[in-house]
Design an enzyme around this catalytic site. Structure first.
Site, PDB file in Angstrom:
ATOM      1  CE  LYS A  65       4.755  -5.059  47.586  1.00 46.07           C
ATOM      2  NZ  LYS A  65       4.009  -3.906  48.340  1.00 46.07           N
ATOM      3  CB  SER A 314      12.414  -5.898  45.841  1.00 50.45           C
ATOM      4  OG  SER A 314      12.127  -5.297  44.617  1.00 50.45           O
TER       5      SER A 314
END
Length: 417
Positions: A65, A314
């Site tokens: 992110k 992720s």
């Protein structure tokens, strides 16, 4: 969805291009980790695919992110930098924005629901952000963030539905395909859709024939519903909290509709198995959403067999207690940890004889629970539950047979769902 060969016009109409992602890569390259993309021999053997893993859990904030957050911060005009930015997030977006905001001297305000675990609040504050707790749900926190945006003249940074965010997240795919150009299938987790949108732009720009498959938790099939026009419920306690999004982005939905071949759903048990496998096999900690790609391969092996598959890990931000529970549950399902229920007669030596059989079978006893009162058995009967550790399911089966046949006991196992 993109089930037919894509025309260049379709890709060109999208507001983020391959050139935008390359510009983002040049912009953020010195300040983020170029994480490795590595071949996993063991997972390849298990799934029948050639599996490559992109270790985004090795970023400083342990998640991809921060790529989109940094790309957005670096493009702010000077007056916006001085006033600062605001976001609504209880997860990885908050930490990525807070960390890079502090590095760049840009004030960051994060609005979180009051129900946010204290550890997440503290982590975000430790990166220099101001945390505002408002509302009981994310929607309430989001509404308050938009209110503060106007009142204080701050710049709102969306966690996924923003062009600069999508371009930044796309750098994950750019690195993967530069490092391993032979990847022919990408399996990407979907929450709001920012990651798969950015990676989709890269994939279609570099190799229009690449297969692009999104993955959502079965409990939160929001993008699945949007694209496939279904109405599955979006609720429940999921291990994949990072992709538990009830409303996908309007912008990202355009990208998914144009670029993605399909979306698959994975259940909680498979997500748990994937998290456990990453720790056992790759010796790396992955959160539930970050394990969604592997979960898809485990749940749909025939779909990916023989393919060269790229998976993005992720994020790695998972509560340690939750991780411990996942690992113990996986041991229980594999038969390496078990709770054996034995019906005994309440007489001297009864438990000794049972324990003797455990010793003969070389099974390690962890805990013993006696139940005399809360049982429907006769007053002279009792239930003993013995928590134990075995080598594998076959070893556990031999123990049960020894108790039933050799000892003549009534035996059962306390099974997980």
């Amino acid at each position: 969805m993109a089930t037919e060969p894509l025309s260049t016009d379709v890709v060109a109409e999208l507001p983020v291009s391959l050139a935008d992602v390359r510009a983002a890569a040049a912009r953020i390259g010195k300040s983020i980790v170029r994480t490795p993309t590595l071949h996993s021999q063991t997972l390849s053997k298990m799934t029948g695919a050639t599996v490559y893993l992109k270790f985004e859990n090795l970023q400083f904030t342990a998640a991809y992110k921060e790529r989109g957050a940094l790309n957005t911060l670096l493009q702010l005009p000077e007056n916006a930098r001085e006033k600062g930015v605001i976001a609504a997030s209880a997860g990885n977006h908050a930490q990525g924005l807070a960390y890079h905001g502090a590095r760049l001297g840009i004030p960051v305000t994060i609005v979180m629901p009051r129900t946010t675990p204290t550890v997440k609040v503290m982590q975000t504050e430790s990166h220099g952000a101001t945390v505002v707790l408002e509302g009981e749900t994310f929607d309430a926190a989001y509404a308050h963030a938009r209110k503060l945006e106007g009142e204080r003249g701050l710049t709102f940074v969306h966690p996924f539905d923003q062009e600069s965010i999508i371009a930044g997240q796309g750098t994950v795919g750019l690195e993967m395909l530069e490092d391993v150009p032979e990847i022919d299938t990408l399996v990407i987790p979907i929450g709001g859709g920012g990651l798969i949108s950015g990676i989709g732009v890269v994939a279609r720009g570099l190799n229009p024939d690449i297969a692009l498959v999104g993955v959502q938790a079965e409990l939160y099939p929001s993008m699945f519903n949007r694209i496939k026009e279904t109405d599955l419920p979006c609720e429940g306690d999921t291990l994949a909290e990072g992709i538990a999004v009830k409303q996908p982005g309007n912008l990202t939905s355009r990208f998914v509709q144009a670029l993605v071949d399909d979306i698959v759903l994975v259940d909680e048990r498979t997500l748990e198995e994937a998290v456990s496998l990453f720790l056992q096999i790759e010796k790396t900690v992955v959160e539930g959403g970050g394990a969604a790609g592997l979960a898809a391969l485990l749940a749909h092996p025939e779909r990916f067999k023989g393919r060269t598959v790229g998976i993005v890990l992720s994020g790695g931000n998972i509560d340690t207690r939750l991780l411990a529970n996942v690992l113990l549950r996986d041991l229980a399902r594999s038969g390496r940890l078990a709770r054996v229920r034995v019906r005994l007669q309440d007489r001297p030596g009864a438990l000794y004889n049972v324990v003797r059989i455990f010793g003969e079978q070389q099974v390690n006893i962890i805990e013993i629970y006696h139940q005399r009162i809360f049982t429907s058995l006769p007053a002279k009967g009792l239930i003993t539950e013995i928590e134990c550790e075995t080598r594998d399911r076959a070893h556990l089966d031999r123990l049960v047979d020894a108790l039933r046949i050799g000892g003549g006991y009534e035996v059962g196992l306390v099974e997980l769902d």
